[in-house]
Scaffold this active site. Structure first.
Site, short mmCIF file in Angstrom:
data_model
loop_
_atom_site.label_atom_id
_atom_site.label_comp_id
_atom_site.label_asym_id
_atom_site.label_seq_id
_atom_site.Cartn_x
_atom_site.Cartn_y
_atom_site.Cartn_z
N LYS A 113 0.71 -1.16 0.01
CA LYS A 113 0.14 -0.16 -0.21
C LYS A 113 0.75 1.20 0.12
CE LYS A 113 -4.27 -1.91 1.84
NZ LYS A 113 -5.32 -1.83 2.80
N LYS A 195 -4.52 -10.84 -6.20
CA LYS A 195 -5.64 -11.38 -5.59
C LYS A 195 -7.05 -10.62 -5.84
CE LYS A 195 -6.06 -8.99 -1.22
NZ LYS A 195 -6.71 -9.00 0.16
N LYS A 198 -11.71 -5.37 -3.96
CA LYS A 198 -12.54 -4.63 -4.13
C LYS A 198 -11.95 -3.29 -4.59
CE LYS A 198 -13.10 -4.59 0.56
NZ LYS A 198 -13.72 -5.17 1.87
P1 AMP Z 1 -10.38 -7.04 2.78
O1 AMP Z 1 -11.51 -6.93 2.10
O2 AMP Z 1 -9.14 -6.96 2.21
O3 AMP Z 1 -10.63 -6.41 4.16
O4 AMP Z 1 -10.55 -8.58 3.57
C1 AMP Z 1 -11.61 -9.15 4.47
C2 AMP Z 1 -11.38 -10.60 4.48
O5 AMP Z 1 -11.58 -11.09 3.56
C3 AMP Z 1 -10.02 -11.07 4.95
O6 AMP Z 1 -10.33 -12.12 5.93
C4 AMP Z 1 -9.23 -11.15 3.76
O7 AMP Z 1 -8.17 -12.22 4.09
C5 AMP Z 1 -10.38 -11.97 2.95
N1 AMP Z 1 -10.18 -11.89 1.37
C6 AMP Z 1 -10.12 -10.52 0.93
N2 AMP Z 1 -9.71 -10.66 -0.40
C7 AMP Z 1 -9.59 -11.96 -0.62
C8 AMP Z 1 -9.37 -12.95 -1.69
N3 AMP Z 1 -9.44 -12.41 -2.82
N4 AMP Z 1 -9.60 -14.14 -1.42
C9 AMP Z 1 -9.75 -14.45 -0.24
N5 AMP Z 1 -10.02 -14.23 0.77
C10 AMP Z 1 -9.87 -12.87 0.59
#
Ligand code: AMP
Ligand code: TRP
Length: 330
Positions: A113, A195, A198
């Site tokens: 980031k 990955k 959003k």
């Molecule tokens: P975030 O959207 O980055 O705040 O992530 C929220 C939760 O979703 C966390 O536990 C992340 O590890 C999981 N997560 C986010 N993106 C992915 C992805 N592409 N695949 C699997 N888990 C994800």
């Protein structure tokens, strides 16, 4: 025996996507009966990168609605908004005096980031993992279900808990991460090297609220690999393996069964099947999210009750912490 404590959270930064569902929410639903769970909408983490205040407010509700829509049950778990429990911020400050610069500089998420935001990366982005540690330690959490990408932050949390306990006497439980194996990291539909996220282009992810025709379009346009076989091989066939993983989670079929199902079929057939499986999975979830948001009064009540329950636990713990550190007066 009392159940072990479990804590997890997601940032209300945008629409949740199937990566969040497979990597986090789906596990939470299964875990909520086994553990004493706290599921938090981590809005203080969200503001480590600039957010529009109006959108943030809306995203907080959207995220909470998604928690409930996927099947988290307020009878079994506490669902609340992080900033409504100010003890998170206080504990984060206290822990920041124990975390060192070197440790935080090594965090991969910060490095990524910081690259993107350059000189304007906030100090909050740097100390983000300390706030996450505070979230976890405030409730004497034992189990933290997260995606692979958050593993390093949970490690740091363990380090800080031990460091605090050594310096001030046993105060915090040392938590453990719980990582799901297949699908721990769902990849972007338009680029299996990164990955699903959003914060990238909308061709990258499928939101939990995407309409069926949008889902079909995104899956049919998703990138594939060079040969024509449907085989699970994340090294050589990252794009197809990613779709297989999604299909596995949407249908419950295992990898072998999926390979057999598409043995003599091409990418077109496979992608249609993946799209339909995702549509079937998300249809009831989307409807429930829309219902919670149309009339948010039930949602508001659940979040009020969650906040009150969390406040009570957090206040007890922070008093103990202030006392151990010797802050304020007796
Ligand atoms: P975030 O959207 O980055 O705040 O992530 C929220 C939760 O979703 C966390 O536990 C992340 O590890 C999981 N997560 C986010 N993106 C992915 C992805 N592409 N695949 C699997 N888990 C994800
Ligand atoms: N940092 C986590 C993520 O981006 C979200 C989070 C904040 C979290 N606090 C937490 C996850 C505490 C687990 C436990 O996914």
């Amino acid at each position: 025996m009392p159940k072990s404590k479990l804590f997890s959270g997601i940032q209300p930064t945008n629409l949740l996507h199937i990566g969040n569902y497979i990597g986090a929410l789906k596990q939470w639903v299964e875990l909520q009966k086994k553990y004493d769970c706290m599921f938090c909408v981590v809005d203080l983490h969200a503001i480590t990168v600039p957010q529009d205040p109006k959108e943030l407010r809306q995203n907080i509700l959207n995220t909470a609605a998604a928690y409930l829509a996927v099947g988290l049950d307020p009878k079994h778990c506490t669902i609340y908004v992080q900033s409504e429990v100010p003890q998170h911020s206080e504990l984060a400050w206290l822990l920041s005096t124990l975390a060192n610069l070197g440790e935080l500089e090594r965090m991969t998420q910060f490095k990524d980031k910081a690259k993107k935001h350059g000189e304007r990366a906030s100090v909050g982005l740097f100390s983000y993992p300390v706030l996450m540690a505070a979230d976890i330690l405030l409730y004497d959490t034992q189990v933290v279900p997260v995606g692979e990408d958050q593993m390093q932050h949970v490690e740091l949390t363990r380090t800080l808990a031990r460091r605090f306990n050594t310096r001030y006497g046993d105060t915090f439980a040392v938590p453990q991460a719980l990582i799901q194996k297949v699908g721990a990291r769902i990849k972007a539909l338009d680029d299996p090297a990164i990955k699903m996220s959003k914060s990238e282009s909308s061709a990258n992810y499928i939101a939990l609220t995407d309409q069926p025709e949008v889902i079909r379009k995104k899956i049919m346009r998703s990138v594939t690999d060079s040969d024509k076989y449907i085989r699970f091989d994340p090294e050589k066939k990252p794009a197809i393996s990613n779709l297989i993983t999604i299909y596995h989670h949407a249908t419950g079929r295992n990898l072998k069964q999926i390979e057999q199902e598409f043995e003599n079929k091409g990418y077109g057939d496979f992608k249609s099947a993946v799209a339909e499986a995702i549509i079937a999975l998300l249809d009831p979830i989307r409807t429930k999210i829309e219902n919670y948001l149309r009339d948010p009064s039930e949602l508001q009540k659940i979040l009020d009750a969650g906040r009150d329950a969390a406040l009570e636990l957090a206040e007890q713990k922070i008093k103990q912490v202030r006392d151990r550190v010797g802050l304020g007066r007796k």
